[in-house]
Motif scaffolding. Structure first.
Motif, PDB file in Angstrom:
ATOM      1  N   THR A 115      69.049  52.824 -58.811  1.00 15.81           N
ATOM      2  CA  THR A 115      68.281  52.054 -57.850  1.00 15.81           C
ATOM      3  C   THR A 115      66.839  51.985 -58.339  1.00 15.81           C
ATOM      4  OG1 THR A 115      69.754  52.736 -56.086  1.00 15.81           O
ATOM      5  CG2 THR A 115      67.546  52.039 -55.434  1.00 15.81           C
ATOM      6  N   MET A 116      66.175  50.844 -58.119  1.00 13.74           N
ATOM      7  CA  MET A 116      64.806  50.648 -58.598  1.00 13.74           C
ATOM      8  C   MET A 116      63.941  50.055 -57.493  1.00 13.74           C
ATOM      9  SD  MET A 116      65.145  49.140 -62.420  1.00 13.74           S
ATOM     10  CE  MET A 116      65.394  50.273 -63.760  1.00 13.74           C
ATOM     11  N   ILE A 117      62.698  50.531 -57.435  1.00 11.57           N
ATOM     12  CA  ILE A 117      61.692  49.924 -56.580  1.00 11.57           C
ATOM     13  C   ILE A 117      60.416  49.769 -57.402  1.00 11.57           C
ATOM     14  CG2 ILE A 117      62.649  50.826 -54.414  1.00 11.57           C
ATOM     15  CD1 ILE A 117      60.417  52.948 -54.428  1.00 11.57           C
ATOM     16  N   SER A 118      59.499  48.950 -56.919  1.00  7.51           N
ATOM     17  CA  SER A 118      58.230  48.752 -57.631  1.00  7.51           C
ATOM     18  C   SER A 118      57.240  49.847 -57.249  1.00  7.51           C
ATOM     19  CB  SER A 118      57.649  47.378 -57.286  1.00  7.51           C
ATOM     20  OG  SER A 118      57.288  47.342 -55.921  1.00  7.51           O
ATOM     21  N   GLN A 119      56.221  50.014 -58.065  1.00  7.19           N
ATOM     22  CA  GLN A 119      55.163  50.992 -57.784  1.00  7.19           C
ATOM     23  C   GLN A 119      54.472  50.655 -56.469  1.00  7.19           C
ATOM     24  OE1 GLN A 119      54.144  53.952 -59.351  1.00  7.19           O
ATOM     25  NE2 GLN A 119      52.911  54.072 -57.495  1.00  7.19           N
ATOM     26  N   SER A 120      54.257  49.369 -56.216  1.00  3.93           N
ATOM     27  CA  SER A 120      53.598  48.969 -54.960  1.00  3.93           C
ATOM     28  C   SER A 120      54.475  49.307 -53.754  1.00  3.93           C
ATOM     29  CB  SER A 120      53.235  47.486 -54.978  1.00  3.93           C
ATOM     30  OG  SER A 120      54.382  46.689 -55.142  1.00  3.93           O
ATOM     31  N   GLU A 121      55.777  49.193 -53.903  1.00  3.29           N
ATOM     32  CA  GLU A 121      56.699  49.556 -52.811  1.00  3.29           C
ATOM     33  C   GLU A 121      56.642  51.060 -52.556  1.00  3.29           C
ATOM     34  OE1 GLU A 121      58.725  48.510 -49.756  1.00  3.29           O
ATOM     35  OE2 GLU A 121      58.753  46.957 -51.302  1.00  3.29           O
ATOM     36  N   LEU A 122      56.598  51.862 -53.622  1.00  6.30           N
ATOM     37  CA  LEU A 122      56.486  53.311 -53.461  1.00  6.30           C
ATOM     38  C   LEU A 122      55.173  53.671 -52.758  1.00  6.30           C
ATOM     39  CD1 LEU A 122      57.500  56.206 -53.937  1.00  6.30           C
ATOM     40  CD2 LEU A 122      56.351  56.115 -56.169  1.00  6.30           C
ATOM     41  N   LYS A 153      73.190  56.818 -43.630  1.00  8.31           N
ATOM     42  CA  LYS A 153      72.340  57.700 -44.427  1.00  8.31           C
ATOM     43  C   LYS A 153      73.076  58.179 -45.682  1.00  8.31           C
ATOM     44  CE  LYS A 153      69.569  59.388 -40.564  1.00  8.31           C
ATOM     45  NZ  LYS A 153      69.238  58.232 -39.983  1.00  8.31           N
ATOM     46  N   ILE A 154      72.363  58.127 -46.800  1.00  7.73           N
ATOM     47  CA  ILE A 154      72.907  58.550 -48.088  1.00  7.73           C
ATOM     48  C   ILE A 154      71.931  59.575 -48.656  1.00  7.73           C
ATOM     49  CG2 ILE A 154      73.619  57.779 -50.374  1.00  7.73           C
ATOM     50  CD1 ILE A 154      73.860  54.931 -48.987  1.00  7.73           C
ATOM     51  N   ASN A 155      72.455  60.694 -49.107  1.00  5.89           N
ATOM     52  CA  ASN A 155      71.622  61.812 -49.560  1.00  5.89           C
ATOM     53  C   ASN A 155      71.427  61.808 -51.069  1.00  5.89           C
ATOM     54  OD1 ASN A 155      71.420  62.830 -46.927  1.00  5.89           O
ATOM     55  ND2 ASN A 155      73.387  63.859 -47.143  1.00  5.89           N
ATOM     56  N   ASN A 156      70.263  62.349 -51.477  1.00  6.24           N
ATOM     57  CA  ASN A 156      69.936  62.623 -52.879  1.00  6.24           C
ATOM     58  C   ASN A 156      70.126  61.412 -53.793  1.00  6.24           C
ATOM     59  OD1 ASN A 156      69.210  65.318 -52.399  1.00  6.24           O
ATOM     60  ND2 ASN A 156      71.374  65.866 -52.319  1.00  6.24           N
ATOM     61  N   VAL A 157      69.283  60.432 -53.596  1.00  2.58           N
ATOM     62  CA  VAL A 157      69.342  59.212 -54.405  1.00  2.58           C
ATOM     63  C   VAL A 157      68.175  59.211 -55.384  1.00  2.58           C
ATOM     64  CG1 VAL A 157      69.265  56.695 -54.370  1.00  2.58           C
ATOM     65  CG2 VAL A 157      70.485  57.929 -52.564  1.00  2.58           C
ATOM     66  N   VAL A 158      68.480  59.061 -56.669  1.00  2.00           N
ATOM     67  CA  VAL A 158      67.444  58.947 -57.699  1.00  2.00           C
ATOM     68  C   VAL A 158      67.040  57.480 -57.790  1.00  2.00           C
ATOM     69  CG1 VAL A 158      66.936  59.201 -60.158  1.00  2.00           C
ATOM     70  CG2 VAL A 158      68.283  60.942 -58.969  1.00  2.00           C
ATOM     71  N   ILE A 159      65.734  57.259 -57.811  1.00  2.00           N
ATOM     72  CA  ILE A 159      65.192  55.900 -57.847  1.00  2.00           C
ATOM     73  C   ILE A 159      64.191  55.804 -58.988  1.00  2.00           C
ATOM     74  CG2 ILE A 159      63.801  54.206 -56.592  1.00  2.00           C
ATOM     75  CD1 ILE A 159      64.937  55.306 -54.002  1.00  2.00           C
ATOM     76  N   ALA A 160      64.312  54.752 -59.784  1.00  2.00           N
ATOM     77  CA  ALA A 160      63.337  54.462 -60.825  1.00  2.00           C
ATOM     78  C   ALA A 160      62.215  53.635 -60.199  1.00  2.00           C
ATOM     79  CB  ALA A 160      63.990  53.690 -61.964  1.00  2.00           C
ATOM     80  N   VAL A 161      60.984  53.950 -60.568  1.00  2.00           N
ATOM     81  CA  VAL A 161      59.824  53.236 -60.034  1.00  2.00           C
ATOM     82  C   VAL A 161      59.266  52.360 -61.142  1.00  2.00           C
ATOM     83  CG1 VAL A 161      57.563  53.455 -58.948  1.00  2.00           C
ATOM     84  CG2 VAL A 161      59.359  55.149 -58.461  1.00  2.00           C
ATOM     85  N   GLY A 209      71.254  50.092 -56.867  1.00  2.00           N
ATOM     86  CA  GLY A 209      72.129  50.201 -58.031  1.00  2.00           C
ATOM     87  C   GLY A 209      73.408  50.972 -57.789  1.00  2.00           C
ATOM     88  N   ARG A 210      74.139  51.143 -58.886  1.00  2.00           N
ATOM     89  CA  ARG A 210      75.442  51.815 -58.849  1.00  2.00           C
ATOM     90  C   ARG A 210      75.353  53.270 -58.448  1.00  2.00           C
ATOM     91  NH1 ARG A 210      76.665  50.068 -63.773  1.00  2.00           N
ATOM     92  NH2 ARG A 210      76.759  52.178 -64.513  1.00  2.00           N
TER      93      ARG A 210
END
Length: 170
Positions: free
Chosen positions: A78-85, A129-137, A147-148
């Motif tokens: 999963t990915m979000i932008s720096q501005s979203e973070l 609710k989904i636990n422990n999701v890694v997100i790229a910024v 993402g998958r």
């Protein structure tokens, strides 16, 4: 008489082969029926999707901040932008977020981008609710991608394009 003796072994092996084929088909059919029975007893989460220009969008929340994702089964994370973070972290406590080591990602356009990474202890997608999701910024302005790594937290998932619905099977 000699020809009849030669045909019997062939006939015997032919019958064994036919029995084995039917046995294999019966076992396969039984496995499909059992699998369908198991799947029907599992919890099915149905999440509405929006479709803009052939791309499915799904609503989510991180730290109680609404976020719109593009459903991207081709994205490994999963990915979000720096501005979203920045937006997400400015409105609430951030004990839901753990910062991880960054890494390079290969994007769909073939480019490589170094991204910060975070772990969200709880993300909400479609009210679930989904636990422990890694997100790229992503360092630049980009779309938020679901993402998958989120989809793979479920036994199975599929999209019903007619109903515009994502079904997640727990």
């Amino acid at each position: 008489m000699d020809n009849k003796l030669r045909r019997k072994p062939f006939s015997f092996f032919k019958r064994i082969a036919i029995i084995m084929i039917f046995f294999t088909l019966a076992i396969s059919l039984w496995a499909v029926v059992i699998n369908q029975d198991i799947l029907s007893k599992l919890e099915h989460l149905k999440i509405p999707l929006s479709n803009y220009y052939g791309v499915y969008h799904i609503n989510g929340k991180i730290n109680n901040s609404s976020i719109n994702f593009i459903l991207d089964s081709g994205a490994s994370e999963t990915m979000i932008s720096q501005s979203e973070l920045s937006r997400i972290t400015s409105y609430s406590k951030n004990d839901n977020i753990t910062y991880l080591d960054g890494m390079y990602y290969n994007l769909a356009d073939g480019s490589n981008v170094f991204c910060k990474r975070i772990r969200i202890s709880e993300i909400e997608i479609g009210g679930y609710k989904i636990n422990n999701v890694v997100i790229a910024v992503m360092p630049n302005k980009s779309d938020n991608l679901l993402g998958r790594n989120v989809l793979d937290k479920f036994k199975s998932w599929h999209i019903d394009k007619d109903k515009k619905e994502l079904t997640l099977i727990k």
